[in-house]
Design an enzyme around this catalytic site. Structure first.
Site, PDB file in Angstrom:
ATOM      1  N   VAL A 124      97.576  69.807 -32.743  1.00 44.66           N
ATOM      2  CA  VAL A 124      96.889  69.976 -34.021  1.00 44.66           C
ATOM      3  C   VAL A 124      96.752  68.606 -34.678  1.00 44.66           C
ATOM      4  O   VAL A 124      97.719  67.848 -34.762  1.00 44.66           O
ATOM      5  CB  VAL A 124      97.647  70.935 -34.953  1.00 44.66           C
ATOM      6  CG1 VAL A 124      96.878  71.128 -36.259  1.00 44.66           C
ATOM      7  CG2 VAL A 124      97.871  72.286 -34.270  1.00 44.66           C
ATOM      8  N   LYS A 140      92.754  72.311 -34.271  1.00 43.59           N
ATOM      9  CA  LYS A 140      93.608  72.743 -33.161  1.00 43.59           C
ATOM     10  C   LYS A 140      92.853  72.503 -31.861  1.00 43.59           C
ATOM     11  O   LYS A 140      91.805  73.112 -31.618  1.00 43.59           O
ATOM     12  CB  LYS A 140      93.944  74.227 -33.335  1.00 43.59           C
ATOM     13  CG  LYS A 140      94.817  74.809 -32.226  1.00 43.59           C
ATOM     14  CD  LYS A 140      95.103  76.289 -32.514  1.00 43.59           C
ATOM     15  CE  LYS A 140      95.945  76.930 -31.423  1.00 43.59           C
ATOM     16  NZ  LYS A 140      96.222  78.355 -31.727  1.00 43.59           N
ATOM     17  N   ASP A 176     103.198  87.506 -34.544  1.00 45.35           N
ATOM     18  CA  ASP A 176     104.146  86.391 -34.595  1.00 45.35           C
ATOM     19  C   ASP A 176     104.387  85.975 -36.048  1.00 45.35           C
ATOM     20  O   ASP A 176     104.318  84.792 -36.390  1.00 45.35           O
ATOM     21  CB  ASP A 176     103.616  85.210 -33.783  1.00 45.35           C
ATOM     22  CG  ASP A 176     104.724  84.223 -33.387  1.00 45.35           C
ATOM     23  OD1 ASP A 176     105.916  84.616 -33.450  1.00 45.35           O
ATOM     24  OD2 ASP A 176     104.396  83.079 -33.011  1.00 45.35           O
TER      25      ASP A 176
END
Length: 423
Positions: free
Chosen positions: A147, A162, A257
């Site tokens: 990133v 990214k 996540d």
């Protein structure tokens, strides 16, 4: 290792244009831009046509402009601007391509081209990222990505880019599926609490995702550096996080996540303003929900046990974040990943010790509901937001005037019940 596959590679047997079956009244709801372009006919001369661009497709109008003639999906088309010059004139335009399929479109001017590129860049795949951005420095990394902080050359605005290394994937077709899944999910999301995906670029070796730049630490770093949040502030942050999860559920998306590391502060000057990032393993609720994924210590027990699971897995992760906010630690701690996973699966959570002395019984009761081992007894995001802890205007009398002895007895009862998985 297999050769690198581009996400914009299409089926060579397909045709560029498809005969449109669209109803104008339906497609107009998703309209982004309507304007004229010049296209090359089969006889080799330029013809002016009217087009409608929606969130997914480009439609060509019929001659009478009362209906659509052809359509194409833009989502995985590469958008390449071009410039042609001759003694007679100058021409500006763009090419749309996917695999071996491609078509040139000409605009009336460079300004007109910029208008089309502005809209197409939000839907298709751009190229030549170096023409648009200056890469300043590396600010993060993932398993298959780096990133960077980058500056938009035209606006001087900062973005986080990214860069996904396609060659790092052992299975290129699987890589293509994973990357396209992340992009398609991010493009359907528009929420102030989620880092926005602005553009997608692709080169031979990388796919670049251009996001909002967030200058602050992640919540894990903030908690480690400054200590736990006060309960008064934590209720605000959790309310925001649950609202984000409610929005994702309404869009049929599971993040998979949720953790403090994926909640990034917009600025270190404000401990309360954060955005959710990293949808690399996110999925749609229609997919098979039995495979294990996530970060040990935050994973819902049903996921670790490879039982069918749902969007409530994100609620469990949010509960672990809440635990960390209040206590400056995680409930399943160990130097061994296997031991963390074992504790995570067993899901025996205790809110004891000095860090919990000033936390109200109502806050702990809410926390234990969010990390309930049985997902059928775990609330949804909307149900959690209706719990008294969140509905009592963030602060109620229990924050300051609860009876200390009664509170200690209630906490003791709840912890005993939690060890028995009754709560």
């Amino acid at each position: 290792m297999n050769s690198v596959v581009n996400i914009s590679e299409g089926n060579a047997k397909e045709k560029f244009w498809v005969k449109s079956q669209a109803a104008r009244t339906i497609k107009a709801k998703n309209e982004i831009f309507t304007d004229y372009l010049w296209v090359v006919t089969k006889w080799g001369f330029l013809k002016r046509q009217k087009f409608l661009l929606t969130k997914k497709k480009l439609y060509m109008y019929m001659e009478n402009e009362l209906d659509f003639k052809n359509e194409i999906s833009i989502c995985w088309k590469t958008v390449k601007p071009f410039y042609e010059s001759s003694d007679q004139n100058q021409r500006y335009g763009f090419n749309l391509s996917e695999g071996q399929l491609n078509k040139d479109f000409y605009t009336d001017s460079s300004v007109h081209l910029d208008q089309w590129l502005f809209h197409l860049s939000k839907i298709g795949i751009c190229n030549d990222i170096e023409d648009d951005f200056d890469f300043i420095k590396k600010i993060g990394h993932g398993t298959f990505s780096l990133v960077y902080l980058a500056i938009d050359k035209s606006t001087n605005k900062e973005f986080a880019i990214k860069a996904i290394n396609k060659s790092q994937f052992s299975n290129q077709n699987e890589a293509k599926k994973i990357i396209k899944n992340e992009i398609s999910i991010l493009r359907k999301l528009n929420h102030p609490g989620i880092a926005k995906l602005h553009k997608v670029y692709e080169s031979d070796g990388y796919v670049y995702l251009v996001f909002d730049y967030l200058a602050g630490d992640n919540l894990c770093q903030r908690i480690r550096n400054k200590g736990p949040y006060s309960e008064k502030v934590a209720v605000k942050l959790m309310s925001k996080l649950l609202n984000i999860l409610s929005y994702l559920n309404s869009k049929g998306v599971i993040h998979r996540d949720i953790k403090a590391d994926n909640l990034i502060l917009v600025s270190n000057e404000n401990d309360e303003d954060f955005k959710l990032i990293d949808f690399g393993i996110a999925c749609k609720t229609t997919e098979n929900m039995e495979n294990s994924c996530g970060t040990p210590g935050y994973i819902a027990p049903e996921v670790l046990s490879q039982r069918p699971w749902s969007h409530k897995a994100d609620i469990f992760g949010a509960g672990i974040v809440f635990y960390a906010m209040l206590s400056q630690r995680l409930p399943f701690s160990s130097k061994s990943v296997n031991e963390i996973i074992r504790k995570n699966r067993e899901c025996s959570i205790e809110c004891t010790g000095s860090s919990w002395n000033n936390i109200t019984a109502q806050a702990i009761e809410t926390l234990l509901k969010l990390v309930q081992k049985d997902p059928t007894r775990r609330p949804t995001a909307d149900e959690a937001l209706r719990l008294p802890f969140f509905t009592a205007n963030l602060i109620n009398s229990s924050f300051s005037s609860s009876n200390s002895q009664d509170r200690k007895q209630k906490l003791k009862r709840m912890n005993c019940m939690r060890r028995s998985n009754i709560v």
